[in-house]
Enzyme design. Structure first.
Site, short mmCIF file in Angstrom:
data_model
loop_
_atom_site.label_atom_id
_atom_site.label_comp_id
_atom_site.label_asym_id
_atom_site.label_seq_id
_atom_site.Cartn_x
_atom_site.Cartn_y
_atom_site.Cartn_z
N LYS A 49 78.11 11.85 46.57
CA LYS A 49 79.04 10.95 47.24
C LYS A 49 79.02 9.51 46.71
O LYS A 49 79.66 9.20 45.74
CB LYS A 49 78.83 11.00 48.74
N PHE A 84 75.67 21.58 56.60
CA PHE A 84 76.73 21.64 55.58
C PHE A 84 76.11 21.24 54.24
O PHE A 84 75.59 20.15 54.09
CB PHE A 84 77.90 20.71 55.90
N ASP A 123 68.78 17.16 51.95
CA ASP A 123 70.14 16.95 51.46
C ASP A 123 70.62 15.61 52.01
O ASP A 123 70.97 15.49 53.18
CB ASP A 123 71.03 18.11 51.95
#
Ligand SMILES: Cc1ncc(COP(=O)(O)O)c(C=O)c1O
Length: 397
Positions: free
Chosen positions: A252, A138, A223
């Site tokens: 985040k 993702f 990532d």
């Protein structure tokens, strides 16, 4: 207004892109949040790995307040103090020599993909442009990151997707080696897959990817949007595996809850971006980066990494005990405070039952309960949550 009234209003004015749970949160402190009706929840989701420091960490709140009074935004036409400070902090504590700032995880991955292509373009005059990503990955919802995300369910209805991506199974270095050809410019991978079901790399896998990249002259991009910023018990997940990427993305939790994204890069690749090649109006803005400096400093100075390792280890062992008791628990895995419990059945109703009992947890891929509490969570809070989880699991048929 009460929860019901807020929810009705939301249905009429907010786009329906989220399948929401029926609660309206209005306040948070540390590991706890409260809804508008006053109900308290122990938060084992932390805004989906955003609130690693807990909710409304006092140092982040203070930094935001002070910065907001001085300067909220200026253009990247000018130098920005807190942006420089945050870049220096990240470089001092990682492999990176340079940082590009943006506003989200998808945007950070877009930047990383563009940088990889730009570097390859200059070396091979456009001959190498393909990126290899992993099944169940993702990477975000923009067109490039959606295409990089090797999960069909997210692609539906958006074709044609961006050209130049190739998918291989996670944890299969041979598949990567076989997939690399004269068009490949980079490998993009989450060191631990989050949305894909908390999938950890097998022994030696990331090292093998590094070797392939070095051998073939292509870039390794990690990532760490979900697993960076202390989530695994180290500031960056790659530190657990002794493998250094060329480019790493963050977002985040980097600014303690304020929207931010970052692309960390080695000096060997940073030259790929020249003035005008890439930009973002809000990227590295004074408010977000001031919050970022406070957040990174707090993670490093307040024992959060140690707590994450200690409580994470305890939590994992308690979940492993639970696995012995419930035959429908197929696997328990994770590192630090990103933990997954794979079930042989759908986990949706378990999340709802836990919410009613005052615990926010998550289920990903339909059958993997995912726990992402703030890094300040205590063993007592883990025990408290597990008492309820145990009760809920006993009702599962
Ligand atoms: C590993 C990973 N990369 C990228 C993203 C996308 O981040 P954002 O939602 O901030 O665009 C996410 C979001 O969950 C993620 O977990």
């Amino acid at each position: 207004m009460n929860s019901k009234e807020w929810m009705e209003l939301s249905e009429s004015v907010v786009a329906h892109t989220y399948a929401r749970y029926p609660i309206v949160l209005s306040r948070g402190k540390g590991t706890r949040v409260w809804d508008v009706d006053g109900k308290e929840y122990l938060d084992f989701l932390a805004g989906l790995a955003v609130c690693n420091l807990g909710h409304c960490h006092p140092k982040v709140v203070k930094a935001i307040q002070e910065q907001a009074e001085r300067l909220i935004h200026v253009s990247n036409f000018y130098y920005i103090e807190s942006q420089i400070r945050l870049a220096r902090l990240l470089c001092e504590h990682s492999f990176a020599d340079k940082v590009f700032f943006c506003n989200s995880g998808a945007e950070a991955n877009e930047g990383a993909l563009k940088l990889a292509r730009k570097v390859a373009h200059e070396k091979t005059q456009g001959g190498r442009y393909e990126i290899i990503t992993m099944d169940r990955s993702f990477h975000g919802r923009t067109f490039a990151t959606l295409t990089a995300t090797a999960q069909e369910k997210y692609h539906k209805g958006y074709s044609p997707l961006m050209p130049g991506f190739k998918y291989v199974p996670f944890n299969d270095a041979k598949a990567v080696r076989d997939a690399v050809d004269s068009k490949t410019c980079a490998i993009l991978i989450e060191p631990i897959q989050g949305e894909g079901g908390v999938n950890c790399p097998s022994e030696g896998y990331l090292k093998a990817l590094r070797e392939i990249c070095d051998e073939k002259g292509i870039l390794l991009i990690f990532d760490e949007v979900q697993v960076g910023m202390g989530r695994t018990g180290k500031l960056f997940a790659y530190e657990n595996y002794g493998v250094v990427p060329d480019i790493l993305t963050l977002a985040k939790s980097l600014a303690g809850g304020v929207p931010i994204g970052a692309v960390l890069m080695k000096k060997e690749v940073s030259g790929g971006f020249k003035p005008g090649d890439h930009a973002s109006t809000f990227g590295g803005n004074p408010l977000a980066t001031a919050a970022g400096v406070a957040a990174v400093t707090a993670i490093l100075e307040e024992g959060m990494l140690e707590n994450c390792r200690k409580v994470g280890g305890y939590f994992l062992s308690r979940l492993q005990e639970m696995k012995k008791k419930f035959p429908f628990i197929a696997d328990v895995r994770g590192k630090g405070l990103i933990l997954g419990v794979e079930l042989t059945l759908d986990g949706g109703s378990i999340v709802k039952d836990m919410m009613q009992r005052g615990y926010l947890i998550n289920c990903t891929m339909g059958n993997v309960l995912r726990f992402l509490p703030p890094l300040i969570v205590t063993e007592k809070e883990v025990d408290q949550m597990l008492v309820s989880l145990n009760e809920v699991l006993q009702t599962v048929k």
